[in-house]
Motif scaffolding. Structure first.
Motif, PDB file in Angstrom:
ATOM      1  N   ASP A  86       0.857  -1.082  -0.057  1.00 48.21           N
ATOM      2  CA  ASP A  86      -0.085   0.031   0.058  1.00 48.21           C
ATOM      3  C   ASP A  86       0.767   1.101   0.110  1.00 48.21           C
ATOM      4  OD1 ASP A  86      -2.383  -1.316  -0.121  1.00 48.21           O
ATOM      5  OD2 ASP A  86      -2.608  -1.283   2.114  1.00 48.21           O
ATOM      6  N   SER A 134     -15.678  -4.593  -0.006  1.00 44.89           N
ATOM      7  CA  SER A 134     -15.707  -3.647  -1.096  1.00 44.89           C
ATOM      8  C   SER A 134     -17.078  -2.873  -1.057  1.00 44.89           C
ATOM      9  CB  SER A 134     -15.758  -4.376  -2.371  1.00 44.89           C
ATOM     10  OG  SER A 134     -14.439  -5.200  -2.719  1.00 44.89           O
ATOM     11  N   THR A 166      -5.304   1.841  -5.136  1.00 42.30           N
ATOM     12  CA  THR A 166      -5.235   1.010  -4.331  1.00 42.30           C
ATOM     13  C   THR A 166      -3.693  -0.063  -4.684  1.00 42.30           C
ATOM     14  OG1 THR A 166      -5.764  -1.026  -5.838  1.00 42.30           O
ATOM     15  CG2 THR A 166      -7.497   0.166  -4.548  1.00 42.30           C
ATOM     16  N   THR A 195      -2.505  -5.959  -4.355  1.00 44.90           N
ATOM     17  CA  THR A 195      -3.063  -6.906  -3.620  1.00 44.90           C
ATOM     18  C   THR A 195      -2.743  -6.721  -2.221  1.00 44.90           C
ATOM     19  OG1 THR A 195      -3.394  -9.414  -3.303  1.00 44.90           O
ATOM     20  CG2 THR A 195      -1.208  -8.660  -3.505  1.00 44.90           C
ATOM     21  N   SER A 236      -6.680  -9.831  -4.646  1.00 39.61           N
ATOM     22  CA  SER A 236      -6.533  -9.047  -5.475  1.00 39.61           C
ATOM     23  C   SER A 236      -7.999  -8.681  -6.155  1.00 39.61           C
ATOM     24  CB  SER A 236      -5.687  -9.079  -6.944  1.00 39.61           C
ATOM     25  OG  SER A 236      -4.208  -9.438  -6.429  1.00 39.61           O
ATOM     26  N   PRO A 243      -9.872  -4.131  -6.162  1.00 36.49           N
ATOM     27  CA  PRO A 243      -9.980  -3.103  -7.167  1.00 36.49           C
ATOM     28  C   PRO A 243     -11.174  -3.382  -7.966  1.00 36.49           C
ATOM     29  CG  PRO A 243      -7.869  -3.788  -6.557  1.00 36.49           C
ATOM     30  CD  PRO A 243      -8.465  -4.713  -5.774  1.00 36.49           C
ATOM     31  N   ALA A 264     -14.564  -0.781  -8.148  1.00 30.11           N
ATOM     32  CA  ALA A 264     -14.807  -0.121  -9.318  1.00 30.11           C
ATOM     33  C   ALA A 264     -16.084  -0.054  -9.857  1.00 30.11           C
ATOM     34  CB  ALA A 264     -13.577  -0.252 -10.442  1.00 30.11           C
ATOM     35  N   LEU A 308     -11.748   1.616 -14.671  1.00 26.09           N
ATOM     36  CA  LEU A 308     -10.760   0.457 -13.848  1.00 26.09           C
ATOM     37  C   LEU A 308      -9.574   0.401 -14.608  1.00 26.09           C
ATOM     38  CD1 LEU A 308     -10.052  -1.379 -11.479  1.00 26.09           C
ATOM     39  CD2 LEU A 308     -11.157  -3.057 -12.642  1.00 26.09           C
ATOM     40  N   THR A 344      -5.908  -1.854 -13.896  1.00 24.40           N
ATOM     41  CA  THR A 344      -5.310  -2.783 -12.783  1.00 24.40           C
ATOM     42  C   THR A 344      -3.836  -2.819 -13.171  1.00 24.40           C
ATOM     43  OG1 THR A 344      -5.888  -4.860 -14.008  1.00 24.40           O
ATOM     44  CG2 THR A 344      -7.442  -3.884 -12.337  1.00 24.40           C
ATOM     45  N   LEU A 383     -10.452   4.383 -11.048  1.00 29.92           N
ATOM     46  CA  LEU A 383      -9.806   3.440  -9.843  1.00 29.92           C
ATOM     47  C   LEU A 383      -8.568   2.741 -10.536  1.00 29.92           C
ATOM     48  CD1 LEU A 383     -11.248   1.453  -6.900  1.00 29.92           C
ATOM     49  CD2 LEU A 383      -9.377   0.505  -8.395  1.00 29.92           C
ATOM     50  N   SER A 403      -5.043   0.307  -9.583  1.00 27.65           N
ATOM     51  CA  SER A 403      -4.289  -0.553  -8.413  1.00 27.65           C
ATOM     52  C   SER A 403      -2.778  -0.393  -9.271  1.00 27.65           C
ATOM     53  CB  SER A 403      -4.733  -1.946  -8.687  1.00 27.65           C
ATOM     54  OG  SER A 403      -4.503  -2.518  -9.536  1.00 27.65           O
TER      55      SER A 403
END
Length: 266
Positions: A36, A99, A121, A124, A131, A134, A138, A145, A147, A181, A183
């Motif tokens: 994170d 979520s 994010t 994971t 994972s 995310p 979204a 999104l 990722t 969003l 990741s």
């Protein structure tokens, strides 16, 4: 522009992990998830690179009282404010019900601060490693999104974000406009470490607590009973057995190949 970074309080990977009596993960010795730190750094880098945008970076976590430590660390690194959702009704939630709580929290933050333009994010969590959050988040927020972003910067016109994604021998370059969003992987940047001045400054930054009631979330829709996935049993990991020792008596190479072949490794 408001950026919300999801942060999680996870068991220290350097220590032995265990389950509590209710088959939830023991989080007594926990820290901010290492993965994170990369989305936090990505948010701060976007803020620093923005020329004509005023950007606020918010850290958001869901968890028991001690999970506030994850928000505290994010504030020390450079986030402007923190939000902590804590409610006994959340205990035992799987990725989907978590979520749902996160979606309600992001929506609440947006209502109170003029919208949320970007949610970041990690790739994971280092405890569940699903994972799943995310994509689920979204979908619940109905935003674009991206990722597994290996980099995240402003696009040339400054009105959208440019990201790169790697998969096998292929690298993708994509652009996404807010709200979105993203990741972020552990290849995206080099997270900064908080210095003494930043640590002291973090003590004055606001942290807002939310309950399920504050978010308008029905407790019956989250938690263990509402989750589709739950741990039903847990056993201690078997002790490692001593490996086979091959002594070189002139035929060690042959023995090694035979061993690998017997294990179907070659």
């Amino acid at each position: 522009m408001n950026v919300v970074v999801l942060v999680k309080h996870v068991p220290d990977a350097q220590l032995r992990r265990s389950f509590s009596s209710d088959l939830t993960l023991n989080r007594e010795e926990s820290i901010l998830s290492e993965l994170d730190e990369y989305p936090i750094e990505a948010a701060l880098a976007l803020r620093e690179a923005a020329q004509d945008k005023e950007i606020s970076v918010f850290a958001l976590t869901v968890g028991p009282e001690k999970a506030a430590a994850a928000v505290k660390k994010a504030l020390q690194i450079g986030a402007d404010a923190g939000f902590h959702v804590q409610d006994a009704g959340i205990a035992g939630s799987d990725a989907l019900t978590t979520s749902k709580v996160l979606a309600a929290a992001v929506t609440k933050i947006g209502e109170e601060h003029g919208g949320v333009d970007l949610v970041l994010t990690g790739m994971t969590s280092t405890d569940g490693e699903t994972s799943l959050v995310p994509a689920q988040l979204a979908e619940l927020l109905d935003v674009a999104l991206v990722t597994q972003a290996d980099s995240l910067d402003w696009a040339e016109d400054g009105s959208s974000l440019a990201a790169t994604r790697s998969g096998g021998s292929v690298q993708q370059s994509v652009e996404v406009a807010a709200p979105a969003l993203v990741s972020v992987t552990d290849q995206a940047n080099e997270p900064r470490y908080p210095n003494f001045k930043a640590i002291m400054a973090a003590k004055k930054k606001p942290v807002t607590d939310f309950s399920l009631e504050d978010l308008g979330v029905d407790a019956a829709g989250v938690g263990r009973d509402a989750s589709t996935i739950a741990v039903v049993s847990a056993d201690e990991r078997p002790a490692r057995e001593q490996g086979e020792i091959i002594r070189d008596e002139g035929d060690a190479g042959v023995k090694l190949v035979e061993f690998l072949a017997s294990e179907r490794l070659i």
